[in-house]
Write a protein that holds these residues in place. Structure first.
Motif, PDB file in Angstrom:
ATOM      1  N   VAL A  10       0.822  -1.206   0.000  1.00 38.47           N
ATOM      2  CA  VAL A  10       0.000   0.000   0.000  1.00 38.47           C
ATOM      3  C   VAL A  10       0.862   1.265   0.000  1.00 38.47           C
ATOM      4  N   GLY A  11       2.111   1.154   0.455  1.00 36.52           N
ATOM      5  CA  GLY A  11       2.995   2.316   0.509  1.00 36.52           C
ATOM      6  C   GLY A  11       3.995   2.394  -0.631  1.00 36.52           C
ATOM      7  N   GLU A  12       3.713   1.711  -1.734  1.00 30.89           N
ATOM      8  CA  GLU A  12       4.675   1.667  -2.839  1.00 30.89           C
ATOM      9  C   GLU A  12       5.033   3.059  -3.359  1.00 30.89           C
ATOM     10  N   SER A  13       4.047   3.895  -3.602  1.00 37.05           N
ATOM     11  CA  SER A  13       4.326   5.241  -4.135  1.00 37.05           C
ATOM     12  C   SER A  13       5.171   6.060  -3.174  1.00 37.05           C
ATOM     13  N   LEU A  14       4.878   5.942  -1.883  1.00 35.69           N
ATOM     14  CA  LEU A  14       5.662   6.660  -0.885  1.00 35.69           C
ATOM     15  C   LEU A  14       7.099   6.158  -0.876  1.00 35.69           C
ATOM     16  N   ALA A  15       7.288   4.849  -0.921  1.00 34.74           N
ATOM     17  CA  ALA A  15       8.639   4.287  -0.906  1.00 34.74           C
ATOM     18  C   ALA A  15       9.436   4.737  -2.123  1.00 34.74           C
ATOM     19  N   ARG A  16       8.814   4.745  -3.276  1.00 34.01           N
ATOM     20  CA  ARG A  16       9.512   5.193  -4.492  1.00 34.01           C
ATOM     21  C   ARG A  16       9.956   6.638  -4.363  1.00 34.01           C
ATOM     22  N   MET A  17       9.086   7.477  -3.798  1.00 31.08           N
ATOM     23  CA  MET A  17       9.425   8.885  -3.618  1.00 31.08           C
ATOM     24  C   MET A  17      10.569   9.047  -2.625  1.00 31.08           C
ATOM     25  N   GLU A  18      10.519   8.307  -1.524  1.00 32.90           N
ATOM     26  CA  GLU A  18      11.592   8.381  -0.528  1.00 32.90           C
ATOM     27  C   GLU A  18      12.930   7.979  -1.139  1.00 32.90           C
TER      28      GLU A  18
END
Length: 492
Positions: free
Chosen positions: A438-446
């Motif tokens: 569920v946090g894939e987009s956040l992880a990519r941004m980080e």
């Protein structure tokens, strides 16, 4: 007389075992092939406890890309290679959305929350969580600003080492965790905050246990491991510390929130609880809030920080990669302006390196196991309800039919002949389908903002030189953790 009784009891036992085996055979007829399983322990003796995914790969050479193994008494179907995993998780997504009820997580979350839920609970919590994360900028400007701000705190802390060797592990955990804290709790913590540092240390110990052979044995034989001495008892004490911290934050939000103006994820959930308090079918109640916040807080810290740490080791091991990334950064961003996500489209080499770091590290080789919620037809087999499904992500990220040289670190895996970034559908570090992270987009941004910021301001080396860096992960049963290295950050 005693001998006769013993013989009679043995005969009864053999009949019962025969009946159980016959019943089991009738239920499992049509399953994929697999190795012969021993009573109680199943195929566990055939698996290397430190690198079990390699043992499963070896077994698949005999039994094929869809095979049945027994993890103790539990039946599991293992999916090996891109085609098998994609066919299940993407093409037949509805059939494989179930999540295995892992005993450790069930006890840790008391059976609540997004992570291990199924059915209506999973649908409601996942939809709400994705919507709320998007509203607070996951993949948009709001979250980008938080990560940019946190990267400044990280750079300032690295500067205090004044180009002397240090282990970046804890610092990276602080930085990544603070992004999650901003999103979930509406605040960040100082890197010198003793309570915050203790909490991160506790989380690290918990995840080390989960990833260890003992942690995996707990999920297979919880009734046995519960009764044995060992660190599992200390770990559950740690879980209560995390729970208390989260309860305290929720209470602070309840005391200070203003309806209609949510500050973060907890406020949004509390508002939803109020809105649906008369809905008997709602999944928005305190226990689900507590457990889902625990899911987000713990899962969002260790994996991203470990990936960043591994990337720094890659830069030291391959100084030519670091230098080429810095040239691209200087050309597109310079050394003064903050990096933003719009820059990524003009930085194909940097983007390719970050993707290759994730592919090569292969941090969660098993994915989190799925489970069939009904009898499922798949590739001519019938997988019974209640079967554990193990998508072997390692076999996808290292699939020789999908990658030119899967065992070598090579950013060209994500570049075309013109040097432009190219996607590869076999890139599945976050899993795929309806149960993807569920946090894939956040992880990519980080990963993008933190790594570009680090190379924008520092060049990385280590006291022993590139040859002293070992990129082979420090294997455990469930997670591939990068080895720790002292590094030197030289200001540019």
């Amino acid at each position: 007389m005693e001998v006769s009784v013993a013989i009679l009891l043995l005969g009864v036992l053999l009949v019962l075992l025969w009946l159980l085996d016959k019943k089991k055979s009738s239920r499992t007829r049509g399953l994929p092939p697999g190795p012969l399983a021993l009573p109680l322990v199943g195929n566990l003796p055939q698996l290397d406890k430190h690198v079990p995914f390699k043992s499963l790969l070896k077994l698949s050479e005999t039994y094929g890309p869809v095979m049945t193994v027994h993890l103790g008494w539990q039946r599991a179907v293992v999916l090996v290679g891109y085609e098998a995993v994609k066919e299940a998780l993407v093409d037949q997504a509805d059939d494989f959305t179930g999540r295995m009820q892992m005993p450790f997580l069930v006890k840790a979350t008391r059976g609540y929350g997004l992570g291990i839920s199924n059915g209506e609970r999973w649908r409601q919590l996942r939809r709400f969580t994705l919507t709320t994360l998007r509203d607070f900028g996951m993949g948009r400007k709001g979250m980008e600003a938080w990560i940019q701000e946190e990267s400044k705190h990280m750079m300032a802390h690295i500067d205090t080492y004044k180009a002397t060797p240090f282990d970046p592990s804890f610092l990276l955990s602080c930085s990544v965790s603070n992004v999650i804290c901003s999103l979930v709790f509406g605040q960040r913590f100082d890197y010198a905050d003793a309570d915050f540092l203790r909490l991160l240390s506790i989380i690290s110990e918990i995840l080390q246990f989960v990833a260890s052979p003992l942690g995996q044995l707990y999920n297979i034989f919880p009734w046995l491991i519960e009764r044995l001495p060992g660190c599992q008892h200390k770990v559950f004490g740690h879980m209560e510390v995390v729970r208390s911290f989260i309860n305290e934050k929720i209470q602070q939000h309840q005391d200070s929130m203003e309806p209609g103006t949510p500050r973060d994820y907890i406020d949004c959930f509390l508002n939803r609880i109020q809105q649906e308090k008369r809905n008997e079918a709602t999944e928005f109640f305190y226990e689900n809030l507590q457990a889902t916040v625990m899911n987000l807080f713990m899962a969002g810290t260790e994996t991203s920080s470990s990936t960043i740490r591994y990337a720094l080791s890659v830069f030291i091991k391959h100084p030519e990669v670091q230098e080429k990334m810095q040239q691209e950064i200087d050309a597109v961003i310079g050394r003064e302006r903050c990096v933003n996500m719009e820059d990524r489209k003009f930085m194909p080499f940097t983007d390719a390196v970050i993707h290759e770091v994730q592919r090569f590290l292969d941090i969660v080789p098993f994915s989190i196991p799925h489970c069939t919620l009904r009898d499922v037809p798949f590739r001519g087999y019938t997988i019974p309800k209640g079967t554990i499904i193990v998508p072997l992500l390692h076999s996808v990220l290292k699939d020789e039919t999908q990658w030119a040289d899967p065992r070598t670190f090579n950013p060209q895996h994500f570049l075309d002949h013109n040097g432009n970034f190219k996607k590869n559908p076999a890139f599945m570090p976050f899993s795929s389908g309806k149960r993807a992270c569920v946090g894939e987009s956040l992880a990519r941004m980080e990963l993008f903002i933190f790594l570009v910021s680090l190379l924008q301001h520092f060049s990385f080396s280590c006291p022993g030189g590139p040859d002293s860096v070992d990129l082979t992960p420090e294997y455990s049963s469930f997670v591939n953790m990068p080895r720790r290295h002292q590094l030197v950050a030289m200001p540019r």
